[in-house]
Design an enzyme around this catalytic site. Structure first.
Site, PDB file in Angstrom:
ATOM      1  N   LYS A  42       0.817  -1.223   0.000  1.00  0.00           N
ATOM      2  CA  LYS A  42       0.000   0.000   0.000  1.00  0.00           C
ATOM      3  C   LYS A  42       0.845   1.265   0.000  1.00  0.00           C
ATOM      4  O   LYS A  42       0.618   2.195   0.766  1.00  0.00           O
ATOM      5  CB  LYS A  42      -0.986   0.010   1.167  1.00  0.00           C
ATOM      6  N   THR A  46       2.064  -1.157  -6.860  1.00  0.00           N
ATOM      7  CA  THR A  46       1.528  -1.751  -8.086  1.00  0.00           C
ATOM      8  C   THR A  46       1.597  -0.759  -9.236  1.00  0.00           C
ATOM      9  O   THR A  46       1.942  -1.113 -10.370  1.00  0.00           O
ATOM     10  CB  THR A  46       0.084  -2.222  -7.870  1.00  0.00           C
ATOM     11  N   HIS A  99      10.677  -7.843  -7.967  1.00  0.00           N
ATOM     12  CA  HIS A  99       9.832  -7.083  -7.037  1.00  0.00           C
ATOM     13  C   HIS A  99       8.991  -8.035  -6.200  1.00  0.00           C
ATOM     14  O   HIS A  99       8.572  -9.093  -6.673  1.00  0.00           O
ATOM     15  CB  HIS A  99       8.926  -6.095  -7.800  1.00  0.00           C
ATOM     16  N   HIS A 101       7.021  -8.423  -1.837  1.00  0.00           N
ATOM     17  CA  HIS A 101       6.917  -7.969  -0.448  1.00  0.00           C
ATOM     18  C   HIS A 101       7.914  -8.740   0.413  1.00  0.00           C
ATOM     19  O   HIS A 101       7.543  -9.626   1.192  1.00  0.00           O
ATOM     20  CB  HIS A 101       5.491  -8.173   0.064  1.00  0.00           C
ATOM     21  N   TYR A 238       4.243   7.296 -17.169  1.00  0.00           N
ATOM     22  CA  TYR A 238       3.495   7.552 -15.937  1.00  0.00           C
ATOM     23  C   TYR A 238       2.515   8.707 -16.114  1.00  0.00           C
ATOM     24  O   TYR A 238       1.376   8.655 -15.647  1.00  0.00           O
ATOM     25  CB  TYR A 238       4.457   7.867 -14.789  1.00  0.00           C
ATOM     26  N   SER A 244      -4.280   1.368 -15.696  1.00  0.00           N
ATOM     27  CA  SER A 244      -3.571   0.308 -14.981  1.00  0.00           C
ATOM     28  C   SER A 244      -2.513   0.881 -14.051  1.00  0.00           C
ATOM     29  O   SER A 244      -2.048   0.210 -13.141  1.00  0.00           O
ATOM     30  CB  SER A 244      -2.912  -0.656 -15.976  1.00  0.00           C
TER      31      SER A 244
END
Length: 315
Positions: A42, A46, A99, A101, A238, A244
């Site tokens: 968070k 993503t 990538h 967590h 970006y 997405s």
């Protein structure tokens, strides 16, 4: 998903073998590069990772998701060894962008000759916790049909804090510090001053660049300027990208001032916020020495050093 992933990896390795590429050949220095983005949940991870996926074919590198069981950020010792070996010796996946967590892992402890480049993004700790709280209950617009762990729980974050709930307790703020601190036991002891100092040390000494969610575009712009092999075209992508690149938690309600004040009384918040402010100051320092503003727009500085007095003189 794992079967599909294994199949994709085999296809790539077979293609390299068939083409006679990278077999017992030393990689060019530009290609012998691995970036690890050990993304904190968070923090707009993503959105950022999707840019890497969109650019990988054009810029010719591989993107790999590190999928740990139950999203456990701490690897077993044997998995640490496997992961380090994969990242450093898997030529078919270089240059590579990994990538997942996963908390910071010190590659130097394993005797590797060339360490990967670490990058990351962090977020205001209370904003991150609020986003995660609602994400577990309502999901987001990225995969709206996926059932979340706390689905059906309608209690707001304010109500949770008022009732002293476990999902919004100050202990839940303790995440960004251990992600940067690493795999030591003390990193995961909530409220550890040692963990905070180690996280700060790693951020300065082991990370190439750490951005903040609130200034994600500037983070991407700096990466494109410094690491164009991976991020060429990222800033424009970006700015003009498809939906997405925008992942928003559903049904999120901003907490009241009273709720925020209550959390800010916690020593845990004070430490996580100290780390966030430390990271923000460092990022702004890096940015101030890399860009200039003109007519409200930021632009990257050109090379600002050169070599002179080169001896001995050549004939």
């Amino acid at each position: 998903e794992r079967a599909i992933a294994r199949h994709e990896v085999r296809e790539i390795e077979q293609r390299h073998t068939a083409d006679g590429l990278r077999q017992d050949v030393t990689l060019d220095e530009e290609d012998d590069v691995v970036i690890i983005y050990n993304r904190v949940p968070k923090t707009a991870s993503t959105s950022f990772t999707n840019i890497a996926y969109d650019l990988c074919a054009k810029n010719k590198y591989h993107v790999l998701h590190i999928n740990t069981t139950k999203n456990n950020p701490v690897m077993s010792l044997q998995d640490q060894v496997r992961f380090v070996k994969n990242v450093t010796s898997w030529k078919e996946m270089k240059p590579g962008f990994y990538h997942g967590h996963v908390s910071y892992l010190d590659f130097a402890k394993f005797g590797v000759k060339k360490k990967p480049i670490y990058i990351n993004v962090i977020r205001d700790p209370i904003e991150r916790l609020v986003s995660y709280y609602y994400f577990l209950r309502f999901g987001d617009d990225y995969r709206p049909g996926l059932r979340r762990r706390k689905q059906g729980d309608k209690k707001t974050f304010d109500e949770c804090v008022a009732a002293g709930g476990s999902d919004c307790a100050p202990e839940k703020l303790w995440l960004q510090i251990p992600f940067f601190c690493g795999h030591s036991s003390e990193c995961w002891n909530v409220g550890s001053r040692w963990a905070l100092e180690q996280a700060k040390y790693n951020l300065i000494n082991e990370y190439f660049l750490v951005g903040v969610t609130e200034e994600l575009e500037d983070f991407i712009m700096l990466l494109e300027a410094a690491l164009p092999r991976f991020f060429r075209g990222a800033t424009e992508l970006y700015r003009t990208g498809k939906k997405s690149h925008l992942r928003k938690t559903t049904e999120k309600k901003l907490p009241t001032k009273e709720t925020i004040a209550k959390l800010q009384q916690s020593e845990i918040w004070k430490m996580e916020n100290e780390f966030y402010e430390f990271a923000l100051e460092q990022f702004q320092f890096v940015r101030a020495h890399a860009v200039r503003e003109k007519d409200g727009e930021l632009y990257i500085l050109a090379q600002n050093f050169f070599y002179e007095k080169i001896y001995p003189k050549s004939n």
